[in-house]
Design an enzyme around this catalytic site. Structure first.
Site, PDB file in Angstrom:
ATOM      1  N   ALA A  50     -44.907 -24.236  34.683  1.00 29.66           N
ATOM      2  CA  ALA A  50     -44.951 -24.087  33.002  1.00 29.66           C
ATOM      3  C   ALA A  50     -43.701 -24.176  32.386  1.00 29.66           C
ATOM      4  O   ALA A  50     -42.623 -24.069  32.730  1.00 29.66           O
ATOM      5  CB  ALA A  50     -45.037 -22.610  32.537  1.00 29.66           C
TER       6      ALA A  50
ATOM      7  N   HIS B  19     -47.273 -13.568  39.627  1.00 26.22           N
ATOM      8  CA  HIS B  19     -46.778 -14.061  40.879  1.00 26.22           C
ATOM      9  C   HIS B  19     -47.196 -13.423  41.935  1.00 26.22           C
ATOM     10  O   HIS B  19     -46.590 -12.261  42.021  1.00 26.22           O
ATOM     11  CB  HIS B  19     -45.295 -14.393  40.841  1.00 26.22           C
ATOM     12  CG  HIS B  19     -44.780 -15.722  39.881  1.00 26.22           C
ATOM     13  ND1 HIS B  19     -44.501 -16.513  40.492  1.00 26.22           N
ATOM     14  CD2 HIS B  19     -44.488 -15.361  38.693  1.00 26.22           C
ATOM     15  CE1 HIS B  19     -43.856 -17.284  39.302  1.00 26.22           C
ATOM     16  NE2 HIS B  19     -44.227 -16.573  38.351  1.00 26.22           N
TER      17      HIS B  19
ATOM     18  N   TYR C 106     -33.075 -16.478  37.746  1.00 22.09           N
ATOM     19  CA  TYR C 106     -32.706 -15.575  36.698  1.00 22.09           C
ATOM     20  C   TYR C 106     -33.333 -14.328  37.196  1.00 22.09           C
ATOM     21  O   TYR C 106     -32.974 -13.078  36.588  1.00 22.09           O
ATOM     22  CB  TYR C 106     -33.612 -15.986  35.411  1.00 22.09           C
ATOM     23  CG  TYR C 106     -35.028 -16.019  35.508  1.00 22.09           C
ATOM     24  CD1 TYR C 106     -36.097 -14.769  35.625  1.00 22.09           C
ATOM     25  CD2 TYR C 106     -35.668 -17.332  35.319  1.00 22.09           C
ATOM     26  CE1 TYR C 106     -37.218 -14.750  35.514  1.00 22.09           C
ATOM     27  CE2 TYR C 106     -37.162 -17.274  35.376  1.00 22.09           C
ATOM     28  CZ  TYR C 106     -37.907 -15.990  35.461  1.00 22.09           C
ATOM     29  OH  TYR C 106     -39.172 -16.120  35.690  1.00 22.09           O
TER      30      TYR C 106
END
Ligand code: HPA
Length: 273
Positions: A113, A61, A85
């Site tokens: 994803a 990312h 998370y």
């Protein structure tokens, strides 16, 4: 400083540096950030330079907003998203969606994803999200409701725009791409599911599972944005595939589907009215 003032500060910072008003917002999931590289005349703004923006930490990312032209429209893409998370509050995870709404766009395209649960799916498939199941155990709208941002009890009957789904299916057909359709179960992560959990998700009607998207889509719905969601099925979920799950496999499959993903996204944006 209260939330609304922060939001206005972020939006006016971005308003000053951007060249054109965006029409469509894109949130690019794990391994799909490369789509932002296809944006013409890009203006890139790292998250860390944007007032009140969280900063992303996950591998794969990049953590920047990319502004420019895609499919003949001005888009603003989040290259890298924030996950629950990682330790962010849901208010932080969904902050960019509020900012996009404040910038005046009306359509949000979310990608991710996901693990395939439907036995007809294969790694590498694209799935049009028809609906979701929120299993993260929390809701980003918890807390005082600001009426100017949306209703206290927003309707979620059409969290994923019917009109955009029809358009995407038609576009896939024209491109001769097979496109799966299904329900996305949003879980907390970051551990992948156990085979027993996948059996449970199958029973409750999920076709795919992932660790993002649901909070963003709830906030987008609250704000009145039209949402289109597309998952890249990067692997079959635990117990359904041949091997153990790994982030490398997820990134690898996402990478292999990027050409197909990109042309579908570009065509759909081009056809949006
Ligand atoms: N489970 C949850 N999230 C995922 C998966 C999975 O199998 N694959 C990609 N993201």
């Amino acid at each position: 400083m209260d939330f609304q003032s922060k939001l206005q500060e972020t939006a006016s910072f971005l308003d000053q540096i951007k060249k054109a008003k965006p029409r469509v917002g894109l949130i690019l999931g794990s391994g799909l950030g490369v789509l932002a590289e296809e944006i013409a005349n890009p203006q890139k703004v790292p998250y860390r330079e944007i007032p009140h923006f969280p900063v992303s930490t996950v591998e794969g990312h990049a953590g920047q907003l990319v502004w420019g032209q895609l499919g003949g429209k001005t888009v603003v893409a989040m290259q890298g998203r924030f996950h629950y998370y990682e330790g962010y509050e849901l208010e932080e995870v969904t902050y960019p969606v509020r900012v996009m709404h404040e910038l005046g766009l009306n359509t949000l395209l979310v990608t991710n994803a996901a693990g395939g649960i439907n036995p007809d799916f294969h790694a590498g498939d694209l799935m049009l999200i028809t609906d979701h199941i929120n299993l993260i155990g929390a809701n980003p709208l918890r807390g005082r409701n600001v009426a100017s941002q949306g209703a206290r009890f927003p309707d979620m009957t059409e969290a994923y725009s019917k009109e955009l789904r029809v358009l995407t299916e038609k576009t896939a057909e024209e491109l001769d791409y097979s496109l799966q359709k299904g329900v996305y179960a949003g879980v907390f992560g970051p551990s992948y599911e156990t085979p027993a959990e996948i059996k449970y998700l199958q029973t409750i009607g999920a076709d795919a599972v992932g660790m993002s998207t649901v909070p963003e889509v709830i906030v987008a719905g609250h704000a009145g944005l039209k949402v289109l969601g597309i998952s890249c099925i990067t692997n079959m979920a635990a117990g359904l595939g041949h091997a153990r799950l790994s982030h490398d496999e997820v990134m690898d499959t996402a990478d292999k589907t990027k050409a197909k993903f990109l042309s579908l996204v570009r065509e759909v944006i081009e056809k949006m009215v």
